[in-house]
Design a protein around this motif. Structure first.
Motif, PDB file in Angstrom:
ATOM      1  N   LYS A   1       0.840  -1.210   0.000  1.00 55.51           N
ATOM      2  CA  LYS A   1       0.000   0.000   0.000  1.00 55.51           C
ATOM      3  C   LYS A   1       0.878   1.264   0.000  1.00 55.51           C
ATOM      4  O   LYS A   1       0.559   2.250  -0.670  1.00 55.51           O
ATOM      5  N   ALA A   2       1.966   1.208   0.769  1.00 52.80           N
ATOM      6  CA  ALA A   2       2.864   2.370   0.844  1.00 52.80           C
ATOM      7  C   ALA A   2       3.522   2.602  -0.517  1.00 52.80           C
ATOM      8  O   ALA A   2       3.638   3.742  -0.974  1.00 52.80           O
ATOM      9  N   LYS A   3       3.890   1.507  -1.172  1.00 55.14           N
ATOM     10  CA  LYS A   3       4.531   1.611  -2.492  1.00 55.14           C
ATOM     11  C   LYS A   3       3.567   2.250  -3.505  1.00 55.14           C
ATOM     12  O   LYS A   3       3.949   3.163  -4.261  1.00 55.14           O
ATOM     13  N   GLU A   4       2.337   1.781  -3.454  1.00 51.28           N
ATOM     14  CA  GLU A   4       1.301   2.318  -4.350  1.00 51.28           C
ATOM     15  C   GLU A   4       1.187   3.846  -4.186  1.00 51.28           C
ATOM     16  O   GLU A   4       1.113   4.593  -5.155  1.00 51.28           O
ATOM     17  N   TYR A   5       1.202   4.282  -2.915  1.00 51.52           N
ATOM     18  CA  TYR A   5       1.065   5.711  -2.615  1.00 51.52           C
ATOM     19  C   TYR A   5       2.269   6.501  -3.144  1.00 51.52           C
ATOM     20  O   TYR A   5       2.122   7.571  -3.735  1.00 51.52           O
TER      21      TYR A   5
END
Ligand code: AMP
Ligand code: GLY
Length: 425
Positions: free
Chosen positions: A128-132
């Motif tokens: 999720k952090a990577k996506e952001y």
């Protein structure tokens, strides 16, 4: 009154120096201290991280008041433990120290109480952090949630750098459970300032603003350190900004913590970014700053012990702090290799001559005495040389002239501490 200070850095030497001046202090201890604190206090060979050890020492030796320097023992609840055995202590409880110990708590707290800060999101997993990060792009700031000895923040200039920082935190577990969560924050460009206040849980007493110099090399180049120098008062914080910070940041924070059921007593330190003339909170610390304290406290004329006692068990409502009309510039002398692996055990020469200079104070950090009585290096940041004068330039010159008298093998330091002040003077 018998007072003990917990910690072993330049900050703790400065605290010893200032507390020793108080007529309320009859005996002074430093746990574990360094070669500088040894000159003015009795060093006690217990680690500051050993809460049980400190509590037992305080109890067995009739210590009336314990002043805690570093964040780790505060975040682990040293003040709560001392109070349980009836020992008075300066610093926030474990619950209130969360303001430094959890960046995700602090970011949502800032938002809730409308305290200016950078936009952010919190994540508890890599994907999720990577996506952001891919969505927002760089620059972006990656922050491990918990305490990481000042190493948990990456100001990522590129998406790759941000993803690498996330991998270190979530996959390599570089910071252990301090990296269970991550704050991804908007990058703010500006100049930093440190603003510290005393608080009794309701009222605050602001100190003079200071400016730290975190990167290792001149011109703010190279990796971040614990701080290579500081000066106070920092003229970037003028009268209006000081009022704004006091009302809209520090008072709101103390009121908010009280409303959250975490009344805050001790020193609250805001790390600010000043962008286009407006201050934003980058972080709160639950303690004095290092090296800011070494520049701030020599200018304080009020009895610090009296203020600390009132913060802990009374009220500071009717106190005003008195400051010497002068500037203090503090330059850190570091060991070869610092901030990476560094050398220890080098003999330090010239301290006596430097200390004799007028309006120069040398606070020790990583130092100790060897069996032959020599003072030797024992840490990354070794000494803090402070020059004081009514004129900023002279304060800076006094610090750098004193440094010329001091040497140890592979000693290094920044040559530009304080230069940022000139454009505001
Ligand atoms: P912190 O521990 O959160 O204060 O972060 C450590 C250092 O990273 C700060 O002193 C700043 O130099 C830098 N930093 C943190 N947050 C930001 C931000 N949002 N924008 C730019 N620089 C930042
Ligand atoms: N000077 C930075 C700190 O004390 O956290």
């Amino acid at each position: 009154m018998r007072v003990a200070i917990v910690g072993s850095g330049g900050r703790e030497h400065a605290l010893c120096f200032k507390i020793k001046q108080s007529p309320l202090c009859s005996e002074l201890y430093c746990i574990p201290g360094n070669a500088g604190t040894e000159e003015i206090a009795k060093n006690i060979a217990i680690s500051g991280e050993d809460i049980e050890g400190v509590v037992n020492f305080a109890k067995q030796n009739g210590i009336d008041f314990v002043v805690v320097g570093p964040e780790n023992p505060l975040a682990k609840g040293i003040v709560d433990e001392l109070r349980k055995v009836g020992t008075n202590a300066f610093g926030p409880t474990k619950e209130a120290a969360i303001i430094e110990a959890s960046k995700s708590f602090t970011k949502s707290f800032l938002k809730k109480y409308k305290i200016p800060t950078a936009d952010y999101e919190t994540f508890d997993n890599f994907d999720k952090a990577k996506e952001y990060v891919l969505k927002r792009g760089a620059p972006i700031v990656v922050k491990a949630d918990g305490l990481a000895a000042g190493k948990g923040v990456t100001v990522a200039k590129s998406v790759d750098e941000a993803l690498e920082a996330l991998k270190e935190i979530f996959i390599d577990r570089r910071f252990g459970s301090a990296g269970d969560r991550v704050v991804l924050e908007e990058f703010l460009e500006g100049e930093e300032a440190s603003f510290l206040v005393f608080s009794d849980g309701d009222n605050i007493l602001p100190m003079i603003a200071a400016q730290d110099h975190k990167p290792i090399y001149d011109g703010d180049k190279g990796p971040n350190t614990g701080g290579m120098g500081a000066y106070a008062p920092a003229p970037i914080v003028d009268k209006d900004m000081r009022e704004f910070i006091t009302e809209n940041i520090m008072k709101r924070a103390i009121d908010g913590l009280k409303k959250e059921g975490k009344p805050y007593k001790g020193v609250l330190y805001a790390g600010l970014m000043i962008k286009d003339g407006k201050p934003y909170v980058l972080e709160f610390n639950c303690r004095f700053g290092d090296p800011e304290t070494q520049a701030i406290l020599p200018l304080l004329e009020s009895d610090i012990l009296d203020v600390m006692l009132e913060c802990s068990t009374g009220s500071i409502k009717n106190i005003t702090l008195k400051w010497r009309e002068a500037f203090a510039v503090c330059v850190v002398l570091a060991s070869g290799g610092y901030p990476k692996a560094y050398e220890k055990g080098k003999i330090i020469n010239g301290l006596d001559r430097a200390e004799q200079l007028e309006d120069v104070i040398v606070f020790h950090a990583g130092t100790k005495r060897d069996n032959n009585g020599n003072i030797i290096t024992n840490g990354g940041r070794v000494l803090n040389v402070v020059g004081i004068d009514r004129e900023f330039k002279k304060a800076q010159e006094k610090a750098y002239s004193a440094i010329k008298l001091i040497n140890f093998e592979n000693m290094h330091y920044r040559k530009d501490i304080g230069n940022k002040a000139y454009k505001y003077l």
